[in-house]
Design a protein around this motif. Structure first.
Motif, PDB file in Angstrom:
ATOM      1  N   ALA A  80      -3.336   4.234   0.177  1.00  0.00           N
ATOM      2  CA  ALA A  80      -3.037   3.994   1.591  1.00  0.00           C
ATOM      3  C   ALA A  80      -3.267   2.536   1.960  1.00  0.00           C
ATOM      4  N   VAL A  81      -4.352   1.948   1.452  1.00  0.00           N
ATOM      5  CA  VAL A  81      -4.634   0.532   1.714  1.00  0.00           C
ATOM      6  C   VAL A  81      -3.533  -0.344   1.134  1.00  0.00           C
ATOM      7  N   LEU A  82      -3.203  -0.107  -0.126  1.00  0.00           N
ATOM      8  CA  LEU A  82      -2.262  -0.980  -0.827  1.00  0.00           C
ATOM      9  C   LEU A  82      -0.854  -0.873  -0.250  1.00  0.00           C
ATOM     10  N   LYS A  83      -0.418   0.331   0.063  1.00  0.00           N
ATOM     11  CA  LYS A  83       0.938   0.495   0.601  1.00  0.00           C
ATOM     12  C   LYS A  83       1.074  -0.135   1.977  1.00  0.00           C
ATOM     13  N   TYR A  84       0.016  -0.031   2.796  1.00  0.00           N
ATOM     14  CA  TYR A  84       0.116  -0.632   4.130  1.00  0.00           C
ATOM     15  C   TYR A  84       0.068  -2.153   4.033  1.00  0.00           C
TER      16      TYR A  84
END
Length: 378
Positions: free
Chosen positions: A252-256
């Protein structure tokens, strides 16, 4: 939720098979309470149960837990039922007090006791506004308009939403860090709480990135827990609004950040969790990914481990035992895991302009592996 292997039909189909019960968001509860209160203000009678229409067309009915009709205002309350999701707001009493507004004022929202106020930029609401998110606001506007049409009223009203004990509950949420002070947020994009979807946590990660960007931060840290957060602060001196409570949701962190980049990202966490990221897992929860000792043994060989040490690593009881075995033989398994985790992260970020460093720690918070942006072992 997680990237990687999923049962056919996705998370919703899986939940239906497990028999877990869906619940209702605070936004749905606030909409139900608002609808009942305004109906009573116009007719003198509270509909109980009160039925509302959710964004995807579902029409749940809510029982009223409290009601009060006075001159010029009405209050109705609904108990938040999160179903089988471990939601901190489960059982909270969501109240809506509706008052008539001046001609042409439209719907005005107020934060009552237990509902927070936005104090920092970067959120989907302006500073100074009550923390009632856009979708719940739209739901309430639509239901106010429908009640007014049905009973001959005006759509010019003031809606005050409150949550009993909300200020205390909010201390267990991201709100204080995001700059939402005084209580909870009224949330929900579908009106439905899907058990164990962790959508609220992932949404908080995204809002944390938004707040950091709005504050001009050029360096953020995604941390798996409080110990790794303290280490990231000690190493990099980051302020509170640059810290992302990543938990198990590395993906979730990386995709955002891929869509909303910040120049530098530190990923900090326990060695075992980050060894899962190193192996390509983006959901680090123990029920959805496991430490792969064979993978660790392969990394150890790359770092110079002989056959005996590689076999010992493959048979280790825990990831930390593996890193300790390697350290005793001068093999930097922690650094190799950090490097591999960074490679996974960069693969998800693709060409986003985000430099990544990784810090692996043990349970005591001691750094057992680290890699800086642009650096590799060897």
């Amino acid at each position: 939720m997680a990237e990687g292997t999923k049962p056919k039909g996705g998370r919703s189909a899986q939940l239906e098979r497990t028999g877990l019960r869906h619940g209702w968001t605070t936004g749905a509860c606030a909409t139900a309470a608002t609808t009942a209160a305004y109906t009573a203000l116009l007719t003198g009678e509270f509909p109980d149960p009160v039925t509302v229409t959710l964004p995807k067309g579902q029409r749940p009915a809510f029982a009223l837990a409290a009601e009060e009709l006075a001159d010029g205002q009405a209050m109705a309350a609904v108990v938040k039922d999160a179903g089988d999701d471990p939601d901190v707001t489960h059982g909270a009493l969501v109240r809506a007090t509706v008052r008539r507004g001046g001609p042409g004022t439209g719907v005005v929202f107020r934060a009552g006791p237990g509902v927070g106020t936005v104090t920092r930029p970067g959120l989907p609401l302006p500073v100074g506004e009550p923390a009632i998110n856009p979708v719940p606001r739209q739901m309430m506007r639509e239901h106010i308009a429908e009640v007014a049409r049905r009973h001959g009223g005006s759509a010019d009203v003031e809606i005050e939403i409150s949550v009993d004990g909300g200020e205390e509950i909010a201390r267990s949420t991201w709100n204080p860090r995001l700059g939402i002070l005084g209580g909870l947020s009224i949330l929900g994009t579908t009106g439905i709480v899907v058990p164990y979807s962790c959508s609220a946590w992932i949404d908080s990660i995204r809002r944390g990135v938004d707040v950091a960007r709005a504050a001009g931060r050029t360096h953020v840290a995604g941390c798996t827990g409080s110990t790794s957060e303290k280490v990231a602060v000690a190493v990099h001196g980051l302020p509170e609004d640059a810290l992302l409570d990543m938990g198990d949701f590395a993906g979730a962190v990386l995709k955002y950040l891929r869509r909303h980049p910040v120049p530098r990202l530190t990923i900090a966490g326990g060695f075992a969790k980050l060894s899962k990221l190193a192996a390509g897992h983006l959901d680090l929860h123990s029920s959805r990914s496991q430490v792969d000792k064979g993978f660790l043994a392969g990394l150890a060989r790359q770092g110079g481990a002989d056959d005996a040490l590689a076999v010992a690593v493959a048979g280790a009881n825990t990831g930390l035992e593996a890193v300790q075995l390697c350290a005793a033989h001068g093999v930097p398994l922690g650094d190799l895991v950090a490097e591999a985790a960074r490679a996974t992260a960069l693969g998800v970020l693709r060409e986003a302009p985000v430099a990544v460093d990784v810090i692996c720690i043990d349970r005591a918070g001691t750094i057992v592996g680290q890699v800086e942006p642009g650096r590799a072992y060897g």
